[in-house]
Design a protein around this motif. Structure first.
Motif, PDB file in Angstrom:
ATOM      1  N   GLU A  77       5.840   2.272  10.578  1.00 23.24           N
ATOM      2  CA  GLU A  77       5.321   1.399  11.635  1.00 23.24           C
ATOM      3  C   GLU A  77       4.357   2.152  12.538  1.00 23.24           C
ATOM      4  O   GLU A  77       3.304   1.626  12.892  1.00 23.24           O
ATOM      5  N   ALA A  78       4.712   3.384  12.924  1.00 27.81           N
ATOM      6  CA  ALA A  78       3.859   4.190  13.801  1.00 27.81           C
ATOM      7  C   ALA A  78       2.505   4.467  13.146  1.00 27.81           C
ATOM      8  O   ALA A  78       1.485   4.552  13.831  1.00 27.81           O
ATOM      9  N   ALA A  79       2.502   4.596  11.834  1.00 32.34           N
ATOM     10  CA  ALA A  79       1.262   4.855  11.096  1.00 32.34           C
ATOM     11  C   ALA A  79       0.531   3.562  10.727  1.00 32.34           C
ATOM     12  O   ALA A  79      -0.543   3.612  10.139  1.00 32.34           O
ATOM     13  N   GLY A  80       1.119   2.419  11.053  1.00 32.96           N
ATOM     14  CA  GLY A  80       0.500   1.139  10.708  1.00 32.96           C
ATOM     15  C   GLY A  80       0.551   0.821   9.234  1.00 32.96           C
ATOM     16  O   GLY A  80      -0.274   0.066   8.724  1.00 32.96           O
ATOM     17  N   LEU A  92      12.453   6.193   8.367  1.00 34.99           N
ATOM     18  CA  LEU A  92      11.230   6.041   7.577  1.00 34.99           C
ATOM     19  C   LEU A  92      10.473   4.776   7.960  1.00 34.99           C
ATOM     20  O   LEU A  92       9.241   4.779   8.023  1.00 34.99           O
ATOM     21  N   VAL A  93      11.190   3.701   8.241  1.00 30.83           N
ATOM     22  CA  VAL A  93      10.543   2.463   8.694  1.00 30.83           C
ATOM     23  C   VAL A  93       9.763   2.731   9.979  1.00 30.83           C
ATOM     24  O   VAL A  93       8.607   2.312  10.121  1.00 30.83           O
ATOM     25  N   GLU A  94      10.388   3.420  10.926  1.00 27.82           N
ATOM     26  CA  GLU A  94       9.722   3.723  12.191  1.00 27.82           C
ATOM     27  C   GLU A  94       8.482   4.590  11.976  1.00 27.82           C
ATOM     28  O   GLU A  94       7.447   4.376  12.622  1.00 27.82           O
ATOM     29  N   ASP A 142       0.830  -1.194   0.000  1.00 30.70           N
ATOM     30  CA  ASP A 142       0.000   0.000   0.000  1.00 30.70           C
ATOM     31  C   ASP A 142       0.871   1.253   0.000  1.00 30.70           C
ATOM     32  O   ASP A 142       0.478   2.297  -0.483  1.00 30.70           O
ATOM     33  N   ASP A 143       2.049   1.123   0.588  1.00 31.04           N
ATOM     34  CA  ASP A 143       3.002   2.225   0.644  1.00 31.04           C
ATOM     35  C   ASP A 143       4.342   1.722   0.125  1.00 31.04           C
ATOM     36  O   ASP A 143       4.622   0.530   0.167  1.00 31.04           O
ATOM     37  N   GLU A 168      11.497  -9.068   8.912  1.00 31.91           N
ATOM     38  CA  GLU A 168      10.886  -9.012  10.240  1.00 31.91           C
ATOM     39  C   GLU A 168       9.528  -8.315  10.195  1.00 31.91           C
ATOM     40  O   GLU A 168       8.607  -8.686  10.916  1.00 31.91           O
ATOM     41  N   LEU A 169       9.406  -7.320   9.335  1.00 35.23           N
ATOM     42  CA  LEU A 169       8.156  -6.577   9.198  1.00 35.23           C
ATOM     43  C   LEU A 169       7.192  -7.224   8.202  1.00 35.23           C
ATOM     44  O   LEU A 169       6.049  -6.797   8.085  1.00 35.23           O
ATOM     45  N   GLY A 170       7.671  -8.226   7.458  1.00 33.54           N
ATOM     46  CA  GLY A 170       6.843  -8.851   6.432  1.00 33.54           C
ATOM     47  C   GLY A 170       6.707  -7.995   5.192  1.00 33.54           C
ATOM     48  O   GLY A 170       5.756  -8.135   4.430  1.00 33.54           O
ATOM     49  N   TRP A 171       7.672  -7.089   4.979  1.00 30.97           N
ATOM     50  CA  TRP A 171       7.637  -6.205   3.825  1.00 30.97           C
ATOM     51  C   TRP A 171       8.465  -6.786   2.679  1.00 30.97           C
ATOM     52  O   TRP A 171       9.604  -7.189   2.873  1.00 30.97           O
ATOM     53  N   PRO A 172       7.914  -6.830   1.481  1.00 31.13           N
ATOM     54  CA  PRO A 172       8.703  -7.272   0.326  1.00 31.13           C
ATOM     55  C   PRO A 172       9.790  -6.254  -0.020  1.00 31.13           C
ATOM     56  O   PRO A 172       9.624  -5.059   0.219  1.00 31.13           O
ATOM     57  N   ALA A 173      10.893  -6.758  -0.559  1.00 27.31           N
ATOM     58  CA  ALA A 173      11.997  -5.881  -0.959  1.00 27.31           C
ATOM     59  C   ALA A 173      12.496  -6.284  -2.342  1.00 27.31           C
ATOM     60  O   ALA A 173      12.627  -7.477  -2.638  1.00 27.31           O
ATOM     61  N   VAL A 174      12.763  -5.286  -3.151  1.00 25.82           N
ATOM     62  CA  VAL A 174      13.275  -5.486  -4.510  1.00 25.82           C
ATOM     63  C   VAL A 174      14.478  -4.561  -4.683  1.00 25.82           C
ATOM     64  O   VAL A 174      14.391  -3.376  -4.371  1.00 25.82           O
ATOM     65  N   ALA A 175      15.580  -5.116  -5.158  1.00 22.34           N
ATOM     66  CA  ALA A 175      16.771  -4.311  -5.426  1.00 22.34           C
ATOM     67  C   ALA A 175      17.249  -4.591  -6.842  1.00 22.34           C
ATOM     68  O   ALA A 175      16.902  -5.613  -7.435  1.00 22.34           O
TER      69      ALA A 175
END
Length: 184
Positions: free
Chosen positions: A120-123, A115-117, A49-50, A158-165
């Motif tokens: 996370e704070a914004a859900g 930015l991660v924090e 979503d973000d 750890e956050l379950g976020w996908p990453a692409v590089a």
């Protein structure tokens, strides 16, 4: 003149989109001008979503303009490693962090974590993009970039976020590109 919407059949491609959506990561490798950057943007636009985009070679304005073809231009938070921070005043933007250059891995990591924090704070549920590892390889040896990636990707997992590089095989060299593939 009406612009045609870009068509990206990522779900029908050999890319493991479903695994990525569950917090996995992928390294897109290939030669220059092979569409790696466009693929990164398309994945970033479709996986979360973000978006959180670490840009080592494009300033925030250009990165967001590029992304606008695949999603909302204001949506991705950007760690901008290519603007010369001291050269001009910056508009305040909660979704942008500036790093002095791509050679400062520590600062990139700190700004990424900020930015991660905030997300996370914004859900927020984000997808992470890194363009390009080739820029980091201009300043650091493969071992240092590898260690940086391990830490960054561990945080994403750890956050379950996908990453692409993205990495340019020709610029990095075959051995370095192969080594960088390991954390993904």
């Amino acid at each position: 003149m009406e612009m045609e919407e870009p068509q990206h059949a990522l779900r029908d491609s050999p890319i493991p989109v479903d695994a990525l959506a569950e917090g996995e990561s992928v390294l897109v490798r290939g030669p220059a001008m092979s569409g790696k950057y466009d693929l990164l943007l398309a994945l970033l636009g479709s996986l979360g979503d973000d978006g959180l985009f670490v840009s080592t070679s494009r300033q925030v304005t250009g990165a967001r303009q590029d992304f606008s073809e695949y999603g909302e231009a204001e949506r991705p938070a950007v760690v901008d490693c290519s603007s010369n921070v001291g050269s001009q005043e910056r508009e305040p933007d909660d979704l942008v962090r500036y790093v002095s250059s791509p050679k400062n891995l520590t600062e990139i990591g700190v700004k990424f974590t900020e930015l991660v924090e905030a997300f996370e704070a914004a859900g927020a549920d984000a997808a992470v993009g890194i363009h390009s590892l080739s820029e980091l390889m201009m300043y650091w040896d493969v071992e240092r970039v590898y260690q940086f990636l391990r830490v960054l990707l561990a945080e994403c997992r750890e956050l379950g976020w996908p990453a692409v590089a993205v990495v340019d095989d020709d610029a990095a060299g075959d051995q370095a590109a192969t080594t960088l593939t390991q954390p993904f």
